[in-house]
Write a protein that holds these residues in place. Structure first.
Motif, mmCIF file in Angstrom:
data_model
loop_
_atom_site.group_PDB
_atom_site.id
_atom_site.type_symbol
_atom_site.label_atom_id
_atom_site.label_comp_id
_atom_site.label_asym_id
_atom_site.label_seq_id
_atom_site.Cartn_x
_atom_site.Cartn_y
_atom_site.Cartn_z
ATOM 1 N N PRO A 166 7.395 9.394 7.548
ATOM 2 C CA PRO A 166 6.757 8.764 6.075
ATOM 3 C C PRO A 166 7.794 9.296 5.106
ATOM 4 O O PRO A 166 8.293 10.221 4.875
ATOM 5 C CB PRO A 166 5.636 9.764 6.020
ATOM 6 N N GLN A 167 7.954 8.208 4.128
ATOM 7 C CA GLN A 167 8.754 8.218 3.072
ATOM 8 C C GLN A 167 8.212 7.439 1.920
ATOM 9 O O GLN A 167 7.565 6.360 1.986
ATOM 10 C CB GLN A 167 10.185 7.702 3.332
ATOM 11 N N PHE A 168 8.382 8.050 0.504
ATOM 12 C CA PHE A 168 7.913 7.341 -0.457
ATOM 13 C C PHE A 168 9.064 6.596 -0.920
ATOM 14 O O PHE A 168 10.098 7.286 -1.458
ATOM 15 C CB PHE A 168 7.366 8.025 -1.450
ATOM 16 N N ASN A 169 9.088 5.274 -1.144
ATOM 17 C CA ASN A 169 10.250 4.715 -1.481
ATOM 18 C C ASN A 169 9.904 3.399 -2.425
ATOM 19 O O ASN A 169 8.672 2.796 -2.128
ATOM 20 C CB ASN A 169 11.170 4.396 -0.396
ATOM 21 N N TYR A 183 10.531 13.662 -4.784
ATOM 22 C CA TYR A 183 10.974 13.424 -6.120
ATOM 23 C C TYR A 183 10.255 12.599 -7.137
ATOM 24 O O TYR A 183 9.565 11.554 -6.512
ATOM 25 C CB TYR A 183 12.522 12.801 -5.858
ATOM 26 N N SER A 184 10.091 12.881 -8.147
ATOM 27 C CA SER A 184 9.387 11.987 -9.200
ATOM 28 C C SER A 184 10.303 10.974 -9.603
ATOM 29 O O SER A 184 9.723 9.898 -10.131
ATOM 30 C CB SER A 184 8.912 12.843 -10.216
ATOM 31 N N GLU A 185 11.585 11.086 -9.715
ATOM 32 C CA GLU A 185 12.551 9.869 -10.319
ATOM 33 C C GLU A 185 13.380 9.520 -9.130
ATOM 34 O O GLU A 185 13.939 10.141 -8.301
ATOM 35 C CB GLU A 185 13.271 10.665 -11.361
ATOM 36 N N PHE A 186 13.532 8.161 -9.260
ATOM 37 C CA PHE A 186 14.200 7.676 -8.114
ATOM 38 C C PHE A 186 15.545 7.979 -8.233
ATOM 39 O O PHE A 186 16.359 8.121 -6.851
ATOM 40 C CB PHE A 186 14.305 5.753 -8.410
ATOM 41 N N GLY A 228 2.548 14.294 6.069
ATOM 42 C CA GLY A 228 2.326 13.225 5.489
ATOM 43 C C GLY A 228 1.983 12.031 6.468
ATOM 44 O O GLY A 228 1.430 10.880 6.110
ATOM 45 N N GLU A 229 1.947 12.404 7.655
ATOM 46 C CA GLU A 229 1.913 11.235 8.777
ATOM 47 C C GLU A 229 0.437 10.741 8.869
ATOM 48 O O GLU A 229 0.273 9.399 9.033
ATOM 49 C CB GLU A 229 2.285 11.962 10.234
ATOM 50 N N VAL A 255 7.436 13.844 2.169
ATOM 51 C CA VAL A 255 6.237 14.105 1.462
ATOM 52 C C VAL A 255 6.162 15.615 1.412
ATOM 53 O O VAL A 255 6.499 16.273 2.671
ATOM 54 C CB VAL A 255 4.916 13.755 2.556
ATOM 55 N N VAL A 256 5.924 16.466 0.321
ATOM 56 C CA VAL A 256 5.748 17.748 0.079
ATOM 57 C C VAL A 256 4.645 18.155 -0.409
ATOM 58 O O VAL A 256 4.372 17.665 -1.387
ATOM 59 C CB VAL A 256 7.075 18.174 -0.774
#
Length: 168
Positions: free
Chosen positions: A165-168, A92-95, A9-10, A85-86
């Motif tokens: 990278p992280q989705f948050n 994860y879809s849920e927090f 995901g970078e 990132v996968v």
């Protein structure tokens, strides 16, 4: 990359941030070579903030304020999901699932063991409760998991790199 397990995901995050006006090394090409992922990107000939300035100089020059503005801009593009990132998407879809993940449990354990929360913040369970109440709104953003002075080049404007990278 210096290791075979380059964070997925970078390039995706660099491209999103570049579109909203954050200075990052421009991606020229990405792909696989003998099965290993590679990124060919713009070379930035500049020291990092940590190499160039002391903490006092960064305060004096307003660099921390500028970093905050950059971070705010980086967080404006919305997406969905949380965690690493996968396959180009959030792990994860849920927090709540991300907050309960093994990764986050290690982070919470570290906070407890090192007594990083004082009385003014309350207990770790209160922190979790507040996070679940206020963050679990469905949208997330593209976050730099290691936004520190050693991952920002002294350019005008500053250049952000090595995103973890992280989705948050």
């Amino acid at each position: 990359p210096l290791k075979l397990t380059n964070p997925e995901g970078e390039t995706q995050f660099f491209k999103v941030w570049e579109q909203v006006g954050v200075r990052v090394p421009h991606i020229i090409e990405e792909g696989r070579l003998d099965g290993n992922f590679y990124i060919l990107m713009e070379y930035v000939d500049a020291p990092t903030l940590g190499e160039a300035y002391s903490n006092e100089e960064m305060i004096e020059k307003g660099i921390y304020f500028e970093m905050g503005q950059i971070l705010s801009t980086m967080h404006t593009p919305e997406t969905e999901g949380y965690g690493g990132v996968v396959d180009g998407k959030a792990e994860y879809s849920e927090f709540n699932d991300w907050l309960s993940s093994e990764y986050m449990e290690r982070k919470f354990k570290y906070v407890e063991e090192n007594k990083l929360l004082g009385d003014e913040q309350g207990s770790l369970s209160l922190v979790r409760e507040i996070l679940l109440k206020h963050v679990n709104r469905g949208k997330s953003s593209y976050c730099h998991g290691d936004f520190v002075v050693s991952h920002i080049f002294v350019t005008h404007p500053l250049t952000v790199f090595d995103p973890s990278p992280q989705f948050n």
